[in-house]
Design an enzyme around this catalytic site. Structure first.
Site, mmCIF file in Angstrom:
data_model
loop_
_atom_site.group_PDB
_atom_site.id
_atom_site.type_symbol
_atom_site.label_atom_id
_atom_site.label_comp_id
_atom_site.label_asym_id
_atom_site.label_seq_id
_atom_site.Cartn_x
_atom_site.Cartn_y
_atom_site.Cartn_z
ATOM 1 N N ASN A 59 26.940 20.645 5.954
ATOM 2 C CA ASN A 59 25.319 21.294 7.044
ATOM 3 C C ASN A 59 24.132 21.458 5.915
ATOM 4 O O ASN A 59 24.188 22.045 4.817
ATOM 5 C CB ASN A 59 25.863 22.739 6.930
ATOM 6 C CG ASN A 59 25.060 23.636 7.766
ATOM 7 O OD1 ASN A 59 23.554 23.582 8.171
ATOM 8 N ND2 ASN A 59 25.237 24.745 8.057
ATOM 9 N N ARG A 93 25.936 19.219 11.051
ATOM 10 C CA ARG A 93 24.915 20.261 11.906
ATOM 11 C C ARG A 93 23.459 19.786 11.947
ATOM 12 O O ARG A 93 22.882 18.980 10.872
ATOM 13 C CB ARG A 93 24.913 21.559 10.650
ATOM 14 C CG ARG A 93 24.526 22.166 11.422
ATOM 15 C CD ARG A 93 24.158 23.768 10.923
ATOM 16 N NE ARG A 93 23.080 24.633 11.783
ATOM 17 C CZ ARG A 93 22.350 25.645 10.581
ATOM 18 N NH1 ARG A 93 21.817 25.677 9.430
ATOM 19 N NH2 ARG A 93 21.865 26.053 11.609
ATOM 20 N N HIS A 136 21.572 28.669 16.947
ATOM 21 C CA HIS A 136 22.819 28.923 15.974
ATOM 22 C C HIS A 136 24.079 28.347 17.095
ATOM 23 O O HIS A 136 24.596 29.651 17.278
ATOM 24 C CB HIS A 136 22.757 30.285 15.654
ATOM 25 C CG HIS A 136 21.323 30.625 14.600
ATOM 26 N ND1 HIS A 136 20.436 31.602 14.618
ATOM 27 C CD2 HIS A 136 21.682 29.814 13.439
ATOM 28 C CE1 HIS A 136 20.250 31.579 13.344
ATOM 29 N NE2 HIS A 136 20.904 30.857 12.168
ATOM 30 N N ARG A 180 10.784 34.564 8.191
ATOM 31 C CA ARG A 180 10.389 33.951 9.404
ATOM 32 C C ARG A 180 10.251 35.527 9.459
ATOM 33 O O ARG A 180 11.046 36.247 9.742
ATOM 34 C CB ARG A 180 11.689 33.334 9.696
ATOM 35 C CG ARG A 180 11.350 31.811 9.638
ATOM 36 C CD ARG A 180 12.268 30.878 10.172
ATOM 37 N NE ARG A 180 13.418 31.234 9.596
ATOM 38 C CZ ARG A 180 14.375 30.326 9.759
ATOM 39 N NH1 ARG A 180 14.942 29.378 11.277
ATOM 40 N NH2 ARG A 180 15.316 30.268 9.520
ATOM 41 N N GLU A 202 31.047 28.197 11.532
ATOM 42 C CA GLU A 202 30.195 27.218 11.833
ATOM 43 C C GLU A 202 30.866 25.180 11.919
ATOM 44 O O GLU A 202 30.956 23.860 12.579
ATOM 45 C CB GLU A 202 28.703 26.575 11.984
ATOM 46 C CG GLU A 202 27.972 27.902 12.288
ATOM 47 C CD GLU A 202 26.674 28.243 11.877
ATOM 48 O OE1 GLU A 202 26.721 28.566 10.778
ATOM 49 O OE2 GLU A 202 25.892 28.147 11.927
HETATM 50 C C1 LIG Z 1 18.516 27.706 12.993
HETATM 51 C C2 LIG Z 1 18.619 28.403 11.960
HETATM 52 O O1 LIG Z 1 17.642 29.001 11.174
HETATM 53 O O2 LIG Z 1 19.339 28.165 11.433
HETATM 54 P P1 LIG Z 1 19.285 28.873 9.630
HETATM 55 O O3 LIG Z 1 20.080 30.146 9.673
HETATM 56 O O4 LIG Z 1 21.202 28.198 9.444
HETATM 57 O O5 LIG Z 1 18.156 28.554 8.737
HETATM 58 MG MG LIG Z 2 23.788 30.087 9.017
#
Ligand SMILES: CC(=O)OP(=O)(O)O
Ligand SMILES: [Mg+2]
Ligand SMILES: Nc1ncnc2c1ncn2[C@@H]1O[C@H](COP(=O)(O)OP(=O)(O)O)[C@@H](O)[C@H]1O
Length: 407
Positions: free
Chosen positions: A8, A89, A178, A248, A392
């Site tokens: 991953n 992944r 996710h 984010r 996962e």
């Molecule tokens: C799609 C995504 O945000 O993955 P991660 O939570 O691993 O950053």
């Molecule tokens: Mg994660």
């Protein structure tokens, strides 16, 4: 024993696990962190033994070499592990990939072409796949996509209300991410005895089960799942939309982007702002929920506000998805924050009593690695609140094995 090596590749980390998909047992695994920074480190777990190795890890290729060295030196020996496949992944599969896929050169090219849609995630996946195919060339490699579970979203949830010529030309739709986790967790919820008992008591079949799943890790997303099928999810065309995350912002007015560009920021600066400098980090100065908590507990006003914004967004999505589903039977928390932070769970549920949701404080605060119910009371028509550890890696291992060996 047959095993799958699951990789991953995150933006700055490589998590890996050697899994027996049949028993679900993780034989060994670990994480290489701070890839590309001045000091990196690998933590390798094999049985009860943990080995930590600090060294600079320039990229995901070097990270994988380090992992293979650790298997060589500390074990278990990969040569004796009966590996039948390597599972990767991949965050963005676009419109092309909706199923686990055997990797060949064309698949690598297609995943590379999707980099602009997942700039934080797909570059690492491409690098991880390339190096893994080189170093483990005798094994089949299978890509499992975060977007796959959400491919059958209803058109009303998947469609952006934009000019249809533009959306068609650019493949713009809600892809959702996710998905491996939302699928694994919602299936575990549906299989839980408390949920089966609730449906039986109400004389309902599993196809009527209305679930909201909150995957709260570094990235965070919500999904609404009806009878095992996704009907909405908070991440969109890219993994930027929806909930507040570590770095984010989740939902923002697109007008902010134009304002920033018109007043001097470049498109690439805004991209960095939205992917790497926003969310908890942007609001409080730290992106790790444990550190946000620490700051908030010492009275730091920015960290407190960051937590309020985080919780407000979560409550909003749970309410919205309850409306989308026409009610709610189970609200489930998963991933790093969702599994470990009981105050986030009680904070979300606290103001949702009007939906019948209520937490049992003792159950909520108890620590456990098992899927469990943390809501108040049992029986009755009230919705359940659950905590379900996601896995996962196991889900990817099972899908990779099935593709290689058949069901
Ligand atoms: C799609 C995504 O945000 O993955 P991660 O939570 O691993 O950053
Ligand atoms: Mg994660
Ligand atoms: N005990 C804890 N309390 C609060 N947050 C935690 C705890 N343990 C881990 N986390 C949070 O989980 C997040 C990482 O979750 P994880 O699912 O591992 O994310 P990812 O897979 O995206 O790297 C971090 O923000 C971290 O602070």
């Amino acid at each position: 024993m047959a095993t799958v090596l699951v990789l991953n590749s995150g933006s700055s980390s490589l998590k890996y696990q050697l899994v027996d998909p049949e028993s679900g047992r993780s034989v060994a695994g670990g994480i290489v962190e701070r890839i590309g920074e001045s000091t990196g480190s690998a933590t390798h777990q094999s049985g009860d033994a943990e080995t930590v190795r600090d060294s600079r890890v320039p990229d995901h290729g070097a990270a994988l070499r380090l992992v293979l060295d650790l298997f060589d030196e500390v074990g278990p020996s990969l040569a004796d592990a009966g590996i039948t496949a390597v599972g990767h992944r991949v965050v963005h599969g676009g419109a092309v990939f909706t199923e686990p896929t055997l990797v060949d050169d064309d698949v690598v090219t297609a995943v590379r072409d999707l980099i602009p849609l997942a700039p934080l995630h797909n570059p690492a996946a491409v690098k991880g796949i390339e190096v893994a195919r080189e170093l483990l060339s005798h094994l089949p490699h299978v890509a499992v996509f975060d977007t796959a579970f959400f491919a059958p979203l209803p058109a009303a949830a998947a469609t952006y209300a934009l000019d249809r010529k533009v959306t068609a030309e650019h493949g713009i739709r809600r892809y959702g991410f996710h998905g491996t986790s939302h699928e694994f967790v919602s299936a575990a919820v549906a299989a839980h005895p408390a949920v089966a008992a609730k449906l039986a008591a109400e004389g309902r079949g599993p196809e009527t089960l209305r679930q909201v799943v909150l995957h709260l890790g570094n990235g965070a997303s919500a999904s609404a799942v009806l009878g095992g099928r996704p009907v909405d999810t908070s991440m969109g065309f890219t993994p930027l939309e929806g909930l507040v995350m570590g770095t984010r912002p989740g939902d923002v007015d697109p007008g902010i982007v134009f304002h920033l560009v018109r007043t001097g920021m470049s498109a690439s600066d805004v991209d960095t702002l939205l992917n790497k400098r926003s969310g908890l980090l942007g609001m409080s100065g730290v992106n790790d929920m444990r550190e946000v908590r620490k700051l908030a507990d010492t009275g730091d006003a920015d960290a407190r506000l960051a937590l309020e914004v985080y919780l407000h967004r979560l409550r909003k999505y749970v309410g919205a998805y309850t409306a989308v589903l026409g009610g709610i039977d189970v609200l489930t928390f998963t991933a790093g924050v969702g599994e470990n932070d009981h105050r986030i769970r009680s904070g979300v549920v606290r103001d949702l009593k009007f939906l019948g949701l209520a937490i049992d404080p003792a159950a909520n605060e108890a620590r456990s690695d098992e899927a469990r119910v943390v809501s108040e009371g049992s029986g009755g028509a009230k919705p359940l609140v659950m905590v379900v550890p996601t896995n996962e890696e196991l889900a990817i291992a099972r899908q990779a094995m099935e593709l290689v060996e058949g069901p």
